[in-house]
Design an enzyme around this catalytic site. Structure first.
Site, PDB file in Angstrom:
ATOM      1  N   ASP A  17       0.792  -1.137   0.159  1.00 39.03           N
ATOM      2  CA  ASP A  17       0.034  -0.014   0.019  1.00 39.03           C
ATOM      3  C   ASP A  17       1.039   1.250  -0.045  1.00 39.03           C
ATOM      4  OD1 ASP A  17      -2.386  -1.495  -0.011  1.00 39.03           O
ATOM      5  OD2 ASP A  17      -2.414  -1.686   2.259  1.00 39.03           O
ATOM      6  N   LYS A  18       1.958   1.244   0.730  1.00 40.31           N
ATOM      7  CA  LYS A  18       2.731   2.458   0.809  1.00 40.31           C
ATOM      8  C   LYS A  18       3.600   2.600  -0.629  1.00 40.31           C
ATOM      9  CE  LYS A  18       1.485   4.356   4.095  1.00 40.31           C
ATOM     10  NZ  LYS A  18       1.064   5.617   3.898  1.00 40.31           N
ATOM     11  N   GLU A  43      -4.571   7.666  -8.274  1.00 44.43           N
ATOM     12  CA  GLU A  43      -4.558   6.338  -7.496  1.00 44.43           C
ATOM     13  C   GLU A  43      -3.737   5.483  -8.198  1.00 44.43           C
ATOM     14  OE1 GLU A  43      -6.416   6.417  -4.974  1.00 44.43           O
ATOM     15  OE2 GLU A  43      -7.936   7.972  -5.338  1.00 44.43           O
ATOM     16  N   LYS A 174       6.400  -4.355   8.907  1.00 42.81           N
ATOM     17  CA  LYS A 174       5.377  -3.709   9.621  1.00 42.81           C
ATOM     18  C   LYS A 174       5.893  -3.678  11.187  1.00 42.81           C
ATOM     19  CE  LYS A 174       1.198  -4.906   8.636  1.00 42.81           C
ATOM     20  NZ  LYS A 174      -0.044  -5.724   8.467  1.00 42.81           N
ATOM     21  N   PHE A 238       9.479 -14.863   6.006  1.00 43.71           N
ATOM     22  CA  PHE A 238       8.884 -13.642   5.286  1.00 43.71           C
ATOM     23  C   PHE A 238       9.889 -13.155   4.124  1.00 43.71           C
ATOM     24  CE2 PHE A 238       6.878  -9.207   6.023  1.00 43.71           C
ATOM     25  CZ  PHE A 238       6.220  -9.081   4.769  1.00 43.71           C
ATOM     26  N   ASP A 246       1.416  -9.466  -1.783  1.00 44.01           N
ATOM     27  CA  ASP A 246       0.075  -8.946  -1.553  1.00 44.01           C
ATOM     28  C   ASP A 246      -0.307  -7.635  -2.479  1.00 44.01           C
ATOM     29  OD1 ASP A 246      -2.433  -8.400  -0.366  1.00 44.01           O
ATOM     30  OD2 ASP A 246      -1.667  -7.750   1.661  1.00 44.01           O
ATOM     31  N   ALA A 247      -1.310  -7.626  -3.143  1.00 44.18           N
ATOM     32  CA  ALA A 247      -1.701  -6.384  -4.009  1.00 44.18           C
ATOM     33  C   ALA A 247      -1.659  -5.017  -2.862  1.00 44.18           C
ATOM     34  CB  ALA A 247      -3.137  -6.577  -4.547  1.00 44.18           C
ATOM     35  N   ARG A 252      -5.017   3.074   1.498  1.00 47.73           N
ATOM     36  CA  ARG A 252      -5.498   1.975   2.478  1.00 47.73           C
ATOM     37  C   ARG A 252      -4.775   1.978   3.898  1.00 47.73           C
ATOM     38  NH1 ARG A 252      -6.266  -3.720  -0.299  1.00 47.73           N
ATOM     39  NH2 ARG A 252      -3.984  -3.727  -0.429  1.00 47.73           N
ATOM     40  N   LYS A 273      -3.187  13.281  -3.796  1.00 46.95           N
ATOM     41  CA  LYS A 273      -4.291  14.486  -3.957  1.00 46.95           C
ATOM     42  C   LYS A 273      -3.353  15.767  -3.965  1.00 46.95           C
ATOM     43  CE  LYS A 273      -7.955  11.726  -2.045  1.00 46.95           C
ATOM     44  NZ  LYS A 273      -8.727  11.672  -0.842  1.00 46.95           N
ATOM     45  N   ASP A 279      -9.275  16.843   1.709  1.00 46.24           N
ATOM     46  CA  ASP A 279      -8.982  15.304   2.405  1.00 46.24           C
ATOM     47  C   ASP A 279      -7.588  15.665   2.865  1.00 46.24           C
ATOM     48  OD1 ASP A 279     -11.387  14.326   2.341  1.00 46.24           O
ATOM     49  OD2 ASP A 279     -10.752  13.183   0.531  1.00 46.24           O
TER      50      ASP A 279
END
Length: 394
Positions: A17-18, A43, A174, A238, A246-247, A252, A273, A279
């Site tokens: 996501d990052k 996006e 993480k 890992f 992972d997508a 997110r 943005k 936002d």
């Protein structure tokens, strides 16, 4: 409660996501670097050796043609450069041979007419919504402690990975920190979890000893959790990570981006943005105001909420809550904030100097609690509103 536990998590720049947040913000910087008045809503999606970039833009002629077509080569270039900088050179996700598809197109004229200034109409908000800002005295950065330490652990881990002494770490990781609070004050960590991608040959016991000193250095002296509450790669392995494992999608990780769950969030993501989108810009302004309230000694904890309607310049509401820690009446404080800070989209953009190519560094390790730079990054973390606030209340 006299005592309670609270947990926050962070994810590294190599989290799927990052990666998407970073690419989207690189696109924002590309456009704003060419034209401070550019409009971007970008996006990104990533998966195994594929990047898909979509959204709406309006910008300089060398990036957006009269027919609304976008310079795909430039967009692809900044996306690949971001992936390379993050550190992905794996078979399943590689900066040089991942497929990059660009589906950006011209911004809707219906949106443009509502947002742009014209005649007697000031620039309007790029969307409706509500945004929150927060600050507290738990850390020197006036951030909640659990998210602050979660970010720092991963930031130090990434620095080690990118150094010449890289012990076989991968980009995807993480962290999660649980703190014990005694009468509202954090006093120690009760558990810490770190999962990190690693090379095939790295043993888990060795990885644990690589990570332990980072955590001990980040946490205050005496805060380290018991050894049986220190978890590294709980699954035991890992190796496959990042978008190959992972997508990923832009936006997110909004709680990671803000206060780790210690404060409300309006729901809108930041990355991808331009600053007409409240936002992003109004959330920055709310943090800026809340931080300055706490830095001025007007409260030990402060939550700010602002709300907007698309195409309307003035905020529909301003809410101030000092959680019983304030030294002045909240209605007076709200009035003072309105006097010293113009919370219209134009006012925020100009006060914080947001119409610049400053966003890529904010895509990982949190948008708040960061250090302002001479190049204009993280202006919303300045405390230059302290004296004006005090003067407005005197």
């Amino acid at each position: 409660m006299a005592q309670h536990l609270f947990t926050s998590e962070s994810v590294s720049e190599g989290h799927p996501d990052k990666v998407c947040d970073r690419i989207s913000d690189e696109v924002v910087d590309l456009f704003l670097g060419s034209d401070p008045g550019a409009r971007v809503a970008c996006e990104t999606l990533t998966t195994t050796n594929r990047v898909v970039i979509a959204g709406e833009v309006r910008g300089p002629s060398h990036l957006v043609g009269d027919d609304g077509s976008v310079n795909v080569e430039e967009i692809e270039r900044v996306a690949r450069a971001a992936i390379k900088d993050i550190g992905y050179e794996q078979d399943g996700f590689h900066h040089s041979h991942a497929n990059v598809d660009v589906f950006l197109h011209g911004q809707s004229s219906d949106i443009a007419q509502g947002v742009d200034a014209s005649g007697n109409k000031d620039e309007g908000a790029g969307d409706q919504g509500l945004m929150f800002g927060y600050a507290c005295r738990e850390t020197d950065e006036l951030m909640p402690a659990a998210i602050h330490y979660s970010h720092r652990i991963l930031h130090e881990l990434a620095a080690l990975r990118k150094s010449s002494n890289n012990p076989g770490l991968g980009p995807d990781s993480k962290s999660q920190v649980t703190l014990l609070y005694d009468n509202g004050v954090p006093v120690k960590a009760t558990s810490v979890v770190v999962s990190t991608q690693h090379d095939e040959h790295v043993e888990q016991d060795a990885l644990r000893e690589i990570i332990r000193p980072i955590i001990e250095n980040v946490l205050p002296n005496g805060w380290m959790c018991p050894d049986d509450e220190f978890y590294t790669n709980p699954t035991g392995r890992f190796v496959i990570g990042g978008p190959d494992g992972d997508a990923g999608l832009t936006g997110r990780k909004i709680i990671v981006d803000t206060y780790g769950g210690a404060a409300p969030h309006g729901g809108g993501a930041f990355s991808g943005k331009d600053p007409t989108k409240v936002d992003r810009s109004a959330a920055y302004a709310a943090r800026y105001v809340a931080k300055n309230v706490v830095a001025a000694g007007l409260a030990d904890k402060c939550t700010i909420q602002v709300a907007y309607a698309i195409g309307v310049s003035k905020p529909l509401s301003l809410y101030v809550n000092t959680h019983g820690t304030g030294s002045t009446d909240e209605q007076k404080l709200s009035k003072a904030i309105s006097e010293v800070m113009d919370l219209s989209p134009r006012g925020i953009r100009e006060h914080l100097d947001l119409a610049r190519a400053i966003y890529a560094p904010s895509a990982a390790y949190g948008h708040f609690g960061r250090t302002p730079t001479a190049a204009g990054h993280f202006t919303w973390e300045k405390t230059d509103l302290v004296e004006p606030l005090k003067a407005a209340l005197s």
